[in-house]
Design an enzyme around this catalytic site. Structure first.
Site, mmCIF file in Angstrom:
data_model
loop_
_atom_site.group_PDB
_atom_site.id
_atom_site.type_symbol
_atom_site.label_atom_id
_atom_site.label_comp_id
_atom_site.label_asym_id
_atom_site.label_seq_id
_atom_site.Cartn_x
_atom_site.Cartn_y
_atom_site.Cartn_z
ATOM 1 N N GLY A 225 0.820 -1.203 0.000
ATOM 2 C CA GLY A 225 0.000 0.000 0.000
ATOM 3 C C GLY A 225 0.851 1.248 0.000
ATOM 4 O O GLY A 225 1.975 1.245 0.505
ATOM 5 N N THR B 211 -0.459 9.106 0.948
ATOM 6 C CA THR B 211 0.188 10.413 0.946
ATOM 7 C C THR B 211 1.164 10.553 2.094
ATOM 8 O O THR B 211 2.252 11.114 1.933
ATOM 9 C CB THR B 211 -0.877 11.516 1.029
ATOM 10 O OG1 THR B 211 -1.829 11.331 -0.025
ATOM 11 C CG2 THR B 211 -0.243 12.890 0.894
ATOM 12 N N SER C 211 2.109 7.821 4.186
ATOM 13 C CA SER C 211 2.608 6.553 4.699
ATOM 14 C C SER C 211 2.789 5.552 3.572
ATOM 15 O O SER C 211 2.266 5.731 2.469
ATOM 16 C CB SER C 211 1.642 5.979 5.745
ATOM 17 O OG SER C 211 0.379 5.730 5.154
ATOM 18 N N SER C 212 3.541 4.505 3.887
ATOM 19 C CA SER C 212 3.711 3.345 3.020
ATOM 20 C C SER C 212 3.496 2.103 3.875
ATOM 21 O O SER C 212 3.933 2.053 5.027
ATOM 22 C CB SER C 212 5.106 3.322 2.388
ATOM 23 O OG SER C 212 5.339 4.494 1.634
ATOM 24 N N VAL C 213 2.843 1.094 3.295
ATOM 25 C CA VAL C 213 2.491 -0.112 4.042
ATOM 26 C C VAL C 213 3.204 -1.301 3.416
ATOM 27 O O VAL C 213 3.213 -1.457 2.190
ATOM 28 C CB VAL C 213 0.967 -0.342 4.056
ATOM 29 C CG1 VAL C 213 0.609 -1.534 4.935
ATOM 30 C CG2 VAL C 213 0.241 0.906 4.549
ATOM 31 N N ASP D 272 -11.145 10.320 6.088
ATOM 32 C CA ASP D 272 -10.475 9.748 4.912
ATOM 33 C C ASP D 272 -11.066 8.381 4.585
ATOM 34 O O ASP D 272 -10.336 7.446 4.239
ATOM 35 C CB ASP D 272 -8.975 9.638 5.144
ATOM 36 C CG ASP D 272 -8.206 9.451 3.833
ATOM 37 O OD1 ASP D 272 -8.789 9.741 2.764
ATOM 38 O OD2 ASP D 272 -7.048 9.009 3.867
#
Length: 644
Positions: free
Chosen positions: A112, A115, A117-119, A229
């Protein structure tokens, strides 16, 4: 009696600033009681003042003790392994927790991207359990950025519901500048499932997903948390059919103090409520209900229902789907610039037409959630009690939902990319829509001259001594031979030339010039090319009339540096093929006699296509090419005579 009267007098003096009664108007006993009462009041006031001073001192001591305890808490957290920048800016976010070590997890692929964060999917080394690691983007040197990140941690610790993602831990260290949030790994999200063409939800399955979403949202709203969100990619589903609401990075706790100080720059554009698009900073849980309505429609149709590219376009799509608001809406609204968003034409709602396959109760719920007026959207609790969930077919059990292969938003994007590539390949094979390829930019780059192969049709000039045949083409201080030059050159040298074979009997060589950002091509041997490139005062034939059109000053040819354009490098050899110093239009008899010192090198003032009204261009080209050949030949003969 005396005590009662004294209390009454004391009460009166406390309530107001009424003046004391004059002694002459009272009896002796009354005057005595008044004096006693005031003496008692004065003693009480003095006692209260002494007590307040003692309390003030104790408050000061309490403040000092609180400050020292706060420093002790920071020291304890630092000893536990938390970084100092987090302890100083947001110690309450990690209070009572111990950080997890990065060595305890094996990070796998990215699943994932957001804007902020990254998962990543990861495996816990000790147990082998799959988890999701969310790397939050922030600046650890800015306290405000740290507190913004810590707000998500505080909200997640505050919420505890089976339909909300639970924060299981935080990965960081004392010397680390980043933070990973540890969550349960979820195999799917609604964006990937709904966009999969092989998956079609039944009405009981849709009701099951929507009820779980509303349950989780109800838990948030009951605790004053607005998600801000909600979208399909932030609604996660595991293989057990359990739906959980995630990504609380933009969430906030609404209080009476900040109710009117919120930002409107929240929620992804396709799921953003109209009041946010109009710039509202005072809103409530209704913005989440609008997003839930957009997700509801996306599950039904298999794609987002409102896909605007800008805020104005998004509002226009909302008007076309839900209908333009009534005049009463614009009168009641408190937004300062709301009337500027009022549509010029009245739109009728088309939501029922687009949801023909949905039951009447489902359409009514969708219309309620997508109401233009926030007050008419209701709450998550009212949506759960709507007739849509109380009528047959009822929502199925989550455990009965089918199991799918992993489907996330990134998988959906990959499927779309592959679908477009296959479509382009089919068009390419069929020859439909084929476009001519433009020459690669590397051909024009002067830095790639030595790397490019020489064209087979390049005509080499032979039987000429090396010094006479050397072209003093100046490009970043390098010199190249005529045979080493490619067919095309870049604009940095101020000119471009190439000698080509022609199929016609005259074998006329042409010079091709490529402007930096212009599609027009002009023969380098033409008079207009020489005039506009080198600033020469050349007169074409009387019958040959040309014009310069266009005012694009972005395509100006670079000026040749003076230290690189000195004629001493050319000497008096008029046979040199330096394009920056050769007058292509000079007569054959004048060519060996004239020097090149009178030529002025300047910058082209006007760039654009050159249009010749006369048809005698071939004669000019042939004469100029003849002059070049004669100059080379005479230079060769002159050099041989000098050698003898």
């Amino acid at each position: 009696m005396g005590c009662i009267s004294s209390k009454n007098v004391s009460c009166l003096t406390d309530q107001g600033d009424s003046p004391l009664p004059e002694p002459g108007l009272l009896s002796t006993s009354q005057q005595h009681r008044v004096l006693i009462d005031h003496s008692l009041e004065a003693s009480h006031n003095s006692k209260r003042s002494r007590k307040s001073r003692r309390l003030g001192g104790s408050d000061l001591r309490i403040g000092v003790s609180l400050g020292s305890s706060h420093r002790n808490i920071e020291a304890e957290q630092a000893a536990a392994g938390w970084p100092a920048w987090l302890c100083s800016a947001a110690a309450e976010a990690v209070h009572g927790w111990v950080p997890l070590k990065a060595e305890a997890f094996q990070k796998l692929e990215k699943i994932g991207q957001g804007t902020y964060s990254s998962v990543f999917r990861a495996r816990e080394v000790e147990t082998g359990k799959m988890v999701a690691l969310k790397k939050v983007k922030f600046d650890n040197l800015q306290p405000e950025s740290i507190r913004f990140m810590a707000r998500e941690i505080l909200i997640l610790r505050k919420l505890n519901h089976p339909n909300i993602m639970k924060l299981e831990g935080i990965v960081t260290s004392r010397a680390s500048s980043s933070i990973y949030l540890v969550f349960e790994y979820m195999e799917h999200d609604l964006a990937g499932l709904s966009s999969n063409p092989d998956i079609r939800f039944t009405e009981p399955q849709i009701k099951c997903y929507m009820k779980q979403l509303l349950w989780g949202l109800e838990h948030c709203h009951m605790r004053g948390v607005i998600h801000r969100d909600i979208k399909a990619s932030n609604i996660l589903v595991n293989n057990k059919g359990v739906l959980k609401l995630g990504d609380f990075g933009l969430a906030n706790v609404v209080t009476p103090s900040n109710k009117n100080q919120l930002t409107s720059r929240v929620v992804t554009l396709w799921y953003r409520a109209p009041e946010l698009l109009m710039g509202s900073t005072s809103y409530g849980v209704s913005v989440d209900l609008w997003s839930v309505g957009c997700v509801f429609a996306e599950i039904l149709m298999g794609k987002p229902i409102l896909k605007g590219r800008t805020e104005i376009e998004q509002l226009h799509k909302i008007y076309k789907l839900c209908g333009s608001p009534q005049d009463s809406f614009w009168k009641r609204t408190k937004l300062p610039h709301a009337t500027s968003f009022k549509p010029q034409h009245t739109y009728e709602a088309t939501l029922r037409e687009r949801c023909k396959d949905l039951s009447a109760t489902g359409v009514y719920l969708l219309e309620t959630l997508l109401s233009m007026e926030p007050d008419k959207r209701g709450t998550a609790s009212s949506a759960l009690n709507s007739e849509y969930f109380l009528t047959r077919p009822y929502a199925c059990d989550p455990s009965s939902l089918p199991k799918y292969p992993p489907n996330k938003e990134m998988d959906a994007k990959y499927r779309d990319d592959m679908r477009r590539k296959r479509a382009n390949l089919k068009l390419r094979d069929s020859g439909v829509g084929r476009k001519h390829k433009r020459p690669h930019r590397a051909e024009y780059d002067p830095k790639n001259y030595a790397k490019l192969p020489i064209r087979k049709d390049t005509l080499e000039v032979k039987n000429i001594p090396n010094e006479a045949s050397r072209a003093t083409t100046t490009t970043h201080g390098n010199y190249y031979k005529v045979s080493d030059l490619p067919m095309t050159t870049g604009p940095a040298s101020g000119f471009a030339w190439a000698v080509k074979r022609r199929k016609d009997p005259d074998n006329i060589s042409t010079l091709t010039y490529y402007q930096p950002s212009s599609k027009s091509q002009l023969s380098g041997t033409s008079v207009a090319f020489a005039k506009n490139t080198f600033g020469l005062n050349l007169k074409p034939d009387n019958d040959s009339v040309w014009e310069v059109q266009g005012n694009n000053y972005d395509d100006v040819i670079e000026e040749v540096p003076s230290h690189e354009s000195k004629l001493s490098r050319i000497g008096e050899r008029h046979g040199s093929l330096d394009g920056s110093g050769l007058d292509f239009s000079q007569r054959e008899e004048d060519s060996p006699k004239k020097t090149l010192e009178h030529l002025q090198f300047g910058k082209q003032s006007i760039s654009g296509p050159l249009i010749f009204k006369s048809g005698k261009i071939d004669e000019i080209l042939q004469r100029n090419e003849s002059n070049i050949r004669q100059a080379v030949r005479k230079s060769h003969l002159q050099r041989e005579q000098d050698d003898r």
